[in-house]
Motif scaffolding. Structure first.
Motif, mmCIF file in Angstrom:
data_model
loop_
_atom_site.group_PDB
_atom_site.id
_atom_site.type_symbol
_atom_site.label_atom_id
_atom_site.label_comp_id
_atom_site.label_asym_id
_atom_site.label_seq_id
_atom_site.Cartn_x
_atom_site.Cartn_y
_atom_site.Cartn_z
ATOM 1 N N ALA A 198 1.161 -0.874 -0.060
ATOM 2 C CA ALA A 198 -0.365 0.204 0.450
ATOM 3 C C ALA A 198 0.493 1.043 0.059
ATOM 4 C CB ALA A 198 -0.698 0.185 1.303
ATOM 5 N N PHE A 199 1.058 2.241 -0.962
ATOM 6 C CA PHE A 199 1.612 3.065 -0.971
ATOM 7 C C PHE A 199 0.468 4.166 -0.854
ATOM 8 C CE2 PHE A 199 4.485 0.309 -4.033
ATOM 9 C CZ PHE A 199 5.226 0.240 -3.562
ATOM 10 N N LEU A 200 0.958 4.706 -0.114
ATOM 11 C CA LEU A 200 0.352 5.812 1.084
ATOM 12 C C LEU A 200 0.741 7.298 0.306
ATOM 13 C CD1 LEU A 200 0.292 4.719 4.674
ATOM 14 C CD2 LEU A 200 -1.672 4.428 3.140
ATOM 15 N N THR A 201 -0.363 8.607 0.330
ATOM 16 C CA THR A 201 0.794 9.889 -0.002
ATOM 17 C C THR A 201 1.302 10.285 1.200
ATOM 18 O OG1 THR A 201 -1.528 10.408 0.727
ATOM 19 C CG2 THR A 201 -1.698 10.057 -1.307
ATOM 20 N N HIS A 202 1.790 10.813 1.838
ATOM 21 C CA HIS A 202 2.556 11.846 2.777
ATOM 22 C C HIS A 202 1.657 11.094 4.025
ATOM 23 C CE1 HIS A 202 -0.182 16.159 3.310
ATOM 24 N NE2 HIS A 202 -0.280 15.332 1.812
ATOM 25 N N PHE A 203 2.073 11.928 4.832
ATOM 26 C CA PHE A 203 2.076 10.785 6.038
ATOM 27 C C PHE A 203 1.183 11.684 7.068
ATOM 28 C CE2 PHE A 203 6.166 9.053 6.229
ATOM 29 C CZ PHE A 203 5.231 7.494 6.544
ATOM 30 N N ALA A 204 0.721 13.556 6.088
ATOM 31 C CA ALA A 204 -0.195 14.269 6.655
ATOM 32 C C ALA A 204 -1.296 14.703 5.606
ATOM 33 C CB ALA A 204 0.499 16.030 6.150
ATOM 34 N N ASP A 205 -1.311 13.725 4.992
ATOM 35 C CA ASP A 205 -2.900 13.803 4.101
ATOM 36 C C ASP A 205 -3.677 12.795 4.434
ATOM 37 O OD1 ASP A 205 -3.414 14.088 1.749
ATOM 38 O OD2 ASP A 205 -2.887 12.413 1.057
ATOM 39 N N PHE A 206 -5.079 13.163 4.223
ATOM 40 C CA PHE A 206 -6.430 12.817 4.787
ATOM 41 C C PHE A 206 -5.883 11.326 4.406
ATOM 42 C CE2 PHE A 206 -8.291 17.106 4.350
ATOM 43 C CZ PHE A 206 -8.006 17.399 5.792
ATOM 44 N N THR B 26 -17.005 12.470 10.229
ATOM 45 C CA THR B 26 -17.445 12.727 11.123
ATOM 46 C C THR B 26 -15.824 12.192 11.351
ATOM 47 O OG1 THR B 26 -18.987 12.869 11.970
ATOM 48 C CG2 THR B 26 -17.244 11.801 14.214
ATOM 49 N N LEU B 27 -14.900 11.063 10.995
ATOM 50 C CA LEU B 27 -13.733 10.622 10.673
ATOM 51 C C LEU B 27 -13.121 10.910 10.231
ATOM 52 C CD1 LEU B 27 -12.203 8.059 11.142
ATOM 53 C CD2 LEU B 27 -13.000 7.376 9.111
ATOM 54 N N ARG B 28 -13.059 12.217 9.382
ATOM 55 C CA ARG B 28 -12.772 12.743 8.308
ATOM 56 C C ARG B 28 -12.098 14.526 9.240
ATOM 57 N NH1 ARG B 28 -14.829 11.700 2.330
ATOM 58 N NH2 ARG B 28 -14.012 9.787 2.195
ATOM 59 N N LEU B 29 -13.305 14.387 9.558
ATOM 60 C CA LEU B 29 -12.813 15.478 11.235
ATOM 61 C C LEU B 29 -12.454 15.759 11.731
ATOM 62 C CD1 LEU B 29 -13.366 19.014 11.897
ATOM 63 C CD2 LEU B 29 -16.188 17.610 12.516
ATOM 64 N N MET C 280 -8.761 15.610 10.009
ATOM 65 C CA MET C 280 -8.051 16.139 9.981
ATOM 66 C C MET C 280 -7.728 16.762 11.891
ATOM 67 S SD MET C 280 -9.632 19.688 8.180
ATOM 68 C CE MET C 280 -11.369 19.664 9.779
ATOM 69 N N ILE C 281 -8.353 17.556 12.392
ATOM 70 C CA ILE C 281 -7.804 17.761 13.461
ATOM 71 C C ILE C 281 -6.649 17.257 13.984
ATOM 72 C CG2 ILE C 281 -8.306 18.553 16.155
ATOM 73 C CD1 ILE C 281 -11.544 18.245 15.590
ATOM 74 N N ASP C 282 -6.680 16.283 14.316
ATOM 75 C CA ASP C 282 -4.722 15.705 14.634
ATOM 76 C C ASP C 282 -4.507 16.019 13.731
ATOM 77 O OD1 ASP C 282 -6.325 14.609 16.938
ATOM 78 O OD2 ASP C 282 -6.231 12.089 15.815
ATOM 79 N N ILE C 283 -3.951 16.253 12.379
ATOM 80 C CA ILE C 283 -3.343 16.194 11.601
ATOM 81 C C ILE C 283 -2.908 17.825 11.108
ATOM 82 C CG2 ILE C 283 -2.700 17.086 9.001
ATOM 83 C CD1 ILE C 283 -4.438 13.874 8.417
ATOM 84 N N LEU C 284 -3.834 18.885 11.560
ATOM 85 C CA LEU C 284 -3.321 19.550 11.323
ATOM 86 C C LEU C 284 -2.991 20.726 12.899
ATOM 87 C CD1 LEU C 284 -6.525 21.647 9.667
ATOM 88 C CD2 LEU C 284 -4.585 21.686 8.937
#
Length: 329
Positions: free
Chosen positions: A113-121, A263-266, A269-273
């Motif tokens: 699994a090639f994820l995108t970058h580690f700060a990406d949703f 909700t999961l994405r929100l 996003m809070i953790d990533i930012l």
């Protein structure tokens, strides 16, 4: 057996040609010897079909040495074979040849699994879904390897924040694997503009096919997809103590309910930012690079998905089916 006896020194009817044939038989086909020499599993040379050699004795005896069928080697395997990634489980960030991370020679099934970058949703969401399936896949001797774009430190932080096991996670700081596999570079990669501007445009669906449809699905729900939060089951991520998933039960159970995925994405996003600088890649142009997924059987690709845009990662159910269909019973 007759050939072996005849080829022994001093044996009746023995000859140098017969001895050479016996030696060749014992050593195996050329492709197998080449793979063993390099200890890298199947090789490009092993893909060639060659005519079986014939060794003729002085008495006109012909011995045919039939080469066994060489394992298939995909172009994707050849593309990443020279490349290395950094082990998240190793505090010294030891580089590992990516094709050493599963048993290629033994034909093991591996989900790459090639994820995108580690700060990406996308990376967070995809890794959270894969994490829930790791135990079942491991029991079937299916290896799961996730690679993300970013530094070793970013990968460690990602593992700690998402709960994805470090022993299954690797970092590709410069995105070499993604370039080798021809993955999407995002909107207008040759235009000298801020990657953040391009990223915002991609979030709006510009140069990012399928993104808006997937965003809306997070709000409207999906009758064809499983629910994310249910009592007694492991959730894709830790939830705030004050948050009750029972609110989604108001509209039903057994499918992806409205606002459940949003909700999961929100929460992600809070953790990533909150830790953006610690998660993002040093080269900010890599913020736009998309990922992909391969299911390998040894060195052969059995399933391939290339992300076309933001939130375009592979369907986990499709990946699981491909892996389980490939693995031995």
């Amino acid at each position: 057996p007759a050939l072996s006896r005849a080829a022994q020194p001093g044996a009746p009817g023995g000859s140098r040609a017969q001895m050479a044939a016996a030696s060749l038989l014992a050593r195996g086909p050329p492709s197998a010897r080449l793979a063993a020499k390099h200890n890298k599993g199947p090789t490009t040379a092993g893909r060639c079909r060659t005519r079986a050699p014939i060794v003729r004795g002085v008495r006109g005896v012909a011995v045919t040495v039939r080469a066994s069928a060489a394992p298939a080697v995909s172009s994707e395997y050849e593309a990443i074979a020279p490349l290395q990634v950094l082990s998240t489980a190793d505090s010294d960030a030891t580089p590992c040849p990516i094709t050493s991370l599963w048993d290629v020679a033994g034909g093991q099934t591996c989900v790459l699994a090639f994820l995108t970058h580690f700060a990406d949703f996308d990376s967070w969401e995809y890794a959270q879904k894969l994490r829930l399936e790791l135990s079942a896949l491991t029991e079937q001797n299916i290896r799961v390897v996730a690679v993300g774009i970013g530094s070793h430190q970013s990968a460690v932080k990602f593992a700690e924040m998402t709960g994805f096991p470090k022993e299954n996670l690797y970092a590709d700081p410069s995105g070499e694997c993604y370039t080798a596999l021809g993955y999407e570079k995002g909107l207008a990669p040759d235009v000298p503009a801020s990657p953040y501007v391009k990223l915002l445009l991609m979030c709006a669906g510009i140069g990012s096919p399928g993104t808006l449809k997937e965003v809306f699905r997070g709000y409207t729900g999906d009758k064809e997809s499983p629910q994310l939060f249910q009592e007694g089951a492991t959730p894709p991520r830790d939830l705030p103590a004050s948050f009750s998933t029972a609110v989604f039960d108001i509209v039903g159970k057994g499918y992806l309910r409205p606002f459940e995925l949003a909700t999961l994405r929100l929460l992600n996003m809070i953790d990533i930012l909150g830790d953006w600088d610690g998660l993002k890649p040093a080269n900010e142009d890599l913020l736009l690079t998309r990922g992909g997924t391969l299911v390998m059987k040894g060195a052969e690709v059995k399933y391939s998905h290339k992300d076309k845009g933001i939130l375009g990662y592979a369907n986990v159910d499709d990946v699981l089916k491909a892996a389980q269909d490939t693995a031995p019973p």
